[in-house]
Design a protein around this motif. Sequence first.
Motif, short mmCIF file in Angstrom:
data_model
loop_
_atom_site.label_atom_id
_atom_site.label_comp_id
_atom_site.label_asym_id
_atom_site.label_seq_id
_atom_site.Cartn_x
_atom_site.Cartn_y
_atom_site.Cartn_z
N GLU A 17 38.78 68.37 36.00
CA GLU A 17 39.75 69.51 35.46
C GLU A 17 40.31 69.04 34.29
OE1 GLU A 17 43.42 71.51 37.24
OE2 GLU A 17 42.08 71.31 38.55
N SER A 18 40.34 67.77 33.93
CA SER A 18 41.29 67.28 32.92
C SER A 18 40.13 66.50 31.91
CB SER A 18 42.22 66.08 33.22
OG SER A 18 42.72 65.50 31.95
N PHE A 84 47.47 62.82 22.59
CA PHE A 84 48.15 63.51 23.51
C PHE A 84 47.48 63.39 24.90
CE2 PHE A 84 48.70 67.31 26.04
CZ PHE A 84 49.96 67.34 26.31
N PHE A 85 46.20 63.81 25.15
CA PHE A 85 45.64 63.55 26.32
C PHE A 85 45.49 62.36 27.10
CE2 PHE A 85 44.30 67.99 25.26
CZ PHE A 85 44.71 68.71 26.28
N LEU A 86 45.35 61.29 26.15
CA LEU A 86 45.30 59.79 26.55
C LEU A 86 46.52 59.04 26.99
CD1 LEU A 86 42.10 58.81 24.89
CD2 LEU A 86 42.04 59.93 27.14
N LYS A 87 47.82 59.73 26.79
CA LYS A 87 48.92 59.01 26.75
C LYS A 87 49.12 58.75 28.29
CE LYS A 87 51.83 63.04 25.88
NZ LYS A 87 52.83 63.60 25.21
N GLU A 88 48.95 59.72 29.12
CA GLU A 88 49.17 59.69 30.45
C GLU A 88 47.79 60.21 31.14
OE1 GLU A 88 52.63 61.75 32.02
OE2 GLU A 88 53.74 61.67 30.01
N LEU A 91 48.21 64.37 33.08
CA LEU A 91 49.13 65.51 32.55
C LEU A 91 49.06 66.89 33.15
CD1 LEU A 91 48.31 64.77 28.81
CD2 LEU A 91 50.41 64.52 29.94
N THR A 92 50.04 67.39 33.40
CA THR A 92 49.78 68.69 34.04
C THR A 92 49.53 69.78 32.94
OG1 THR A 92 52.18 69.54 33.28
CG2 THR A 92 51.96 67.98 35.38
N LYS A 93 49.06 70.82 33.73
CA LYS A 93 48.66 71.96 33.04
C LYS A 93 49.68 72.53 32.03
CE LYS A 93 44.89 73.59 35.64
NZ LYS A 93 44.28 74.86 36.66
N PHE A 99 51.86 71.55 24.75
CA PHE A 99 51.43 70.94 23.53
C PHE A 99 50.76 71.88 22.57
CE2 PHE A 99 47.49 69.02 21.46
CZ PHE A 99 48.07 68.05 20.94
N PHE A 100 50.00 72.70 23.15
CA PHE A 100 49.47 73.75 22.26
C PHE A 100 50.30 74.79 21.61
CE2 PHE A 100 45.53 71.97 24.40
CZ PHE A 100 44.98 71.53 23.37
N GLN A 101 51.39 75.14 22.42
CA GLN A 101 52.05 76.27 21.78
C GLN A 101 53.00 75.77 20.85
OE1 GLN A 101 54.41 77.35 25.69
NE2 GLN A 101 53.14 79.06 26.14
#
Length: 103
Positions: A17-18, A84-88, A91-93, A99-101
């Motif tokens: 999913e991620s 962004f995606f590899l910091k944790e 990550l939740t949706k 992030f994208f907003q």
Amino acid sequence: MEELTAKKDFTDIYTQESPYEYLKETRRLQYRIPDSTKPLYLSLAEQLYNKLHKPVNVLDLGSSYGINSALMKYNLTMSQLDDFFLKEKELTKEQARQFFQKK
């Protein structure tokens, strides 16, 4: 970088999913093609827009997790997505949406 003798198989990663594992592996392999192809895709979209005089929708087929679309739509780089995606790992949706907003 270790030279690959065969194409890397991402089958087990694509079903998650991620994009965490995918981005972790592409960073490890120094795979940055989306950064290199982004100017081409943007140029093609601009040319179509100029010819058609209306917005162009881009369908991002075969791009894991919509990486090319994200780079184009939000003016990002692979490194920014990685950061962004590899910091944790989990990550939740909602965190991704925020992030994208902000972009």
